[in-house]
Design a protein around this motif. Structure first.
Motif, PDB file in Angstrom:
ATOM      1  N   VAL A  24      -9.563  -1.357  -4.187  1.00  0.00           N
ATOM      2  CA  VAL A  24      -9.431  -0.049  -3.768  1.00  0.00           C
ATOM      3  C   VAL A  24     -10.600   0.265  -2.387  1.00  0.00           C
ATOM      4  O   VAL A  24     -10.108   1.128  -1.399  1.00  0.00           O
ATOM      5  N   GLN A  28      -9.705   1.331   1.292  1.00  0.00           N
ATOM      6  CA  GLN A  28     -10.089   2.551   2.053  1.00  0.00           C
ATOM      7  C   GLN A  28     -10.846   2.166   3.242  1.00  0.00           C
ATOM      8  O   GLN A  28     -11.149   3.134   4.111  1.00  0.00           O
ATOM      9  N   GLN A  44      -1.455   1.560 -12.335  1.00  0.00           N
ATOM     10  CA  GLN A  44      -2.046   3.067 -12.352  1.00  0.00           C
ATOM     11  C   GLN A  44      -3.197   2.997 -11.202  1.00  0.00           C
ATOM     12  O   GLN A  44      -3.234   4.518 -10.662  1.00  0.00           O
ATOM     13  N   PRO A  47      -2.026   3.189  -5.170  1.00  0.00           N
ATOM     14  CA  PRO A  47      -1.303   4.623  -4.962  1.00  0.00           C
ATOM     15  C   PRO A  47       0.095   4.209  -4.470  1.00  0.00           C
ATOM     16  O   PRO A  47       1.033   5.182  -4.465  1.00  0.00           O
ATOM     17  N   ALA A  48       0.451   3.214  -3.899  1.00  0.00           N
ATOM     18  CA  ALA A  48       1.761   2.794  -3.551  1.00  0.00           C
ATOM     19  C   ALA A  48       2.330   1.336  -3.934  1.00  0.00           C
ATOM     20  O   ALA A  48       1.592   0.513  -3.929  1.00  0.00           O
ATOM     21  N   VAL A  66       5.310   6.261  -4.693  1.00  0.00           N
ATOM     22  CA  VAL A  66       4.093   6.504  -4.364  1.00  0.00           C
ATOM     23  C   VAL A  66       3.511   7.654  -5.245  1.00  0.00           C
ATOM     24  O   VAL A  66       4.199   8.561  -5.534  1.00  0.00           O
ATOM     25  N   SER A  67       2.135   7.598  -5.603  1.00  0.00           N
ATOM     26  CA  SER A  67       1.799   8.482  -6.393  1.00  0.00           C
ATOM     27  C   SER A  67       0.581   9.224  -5.658  1.00  0.00           C
ATOM     28  O   SER A  67       0.003   9.018  -4.608  1.00  0.00           O
TER      29      SER A  67
END
Length: 67
Positions: A24, A28, A44, A47-48, A66-67
């Motif tokens: 992550v 970022q 989980q 995000p994609a 996508v979440s």
């Protein structure tokens, strides 16, 4: 760009958490990360997701989530 093919299922809970945190953080910073995995914690945390499912006739279907 980084592409990782599996291996997450063999990690203990702490190591998996550190791996997810690192991925992550890399994402970022603008890096593109691709992961092949069946591990629910990864699904989980990312995000994609490009989900690929095998059909009974041998073909496959894809779905981008996508979440």
């Amino acid at each position: 760009t980084m592409f990782i093919d599996e291996g997450f299922g063999s990690l203990d809970e702490e190591s998996l958490g550190k791996a997810i945190e690192t991925l992550v953080q890399l994402q970022q910073t603008g890096r593109m990360i691709g992961i092949i995995s069946h591990v629910q914690e990864l699904k989980q945390a990312i995000p994609a997701i490009l989900e690929v499912k095998k059909k009974a006739d041998g073909s496959s279907s894809t779905q981008f989530l996508v979440s």
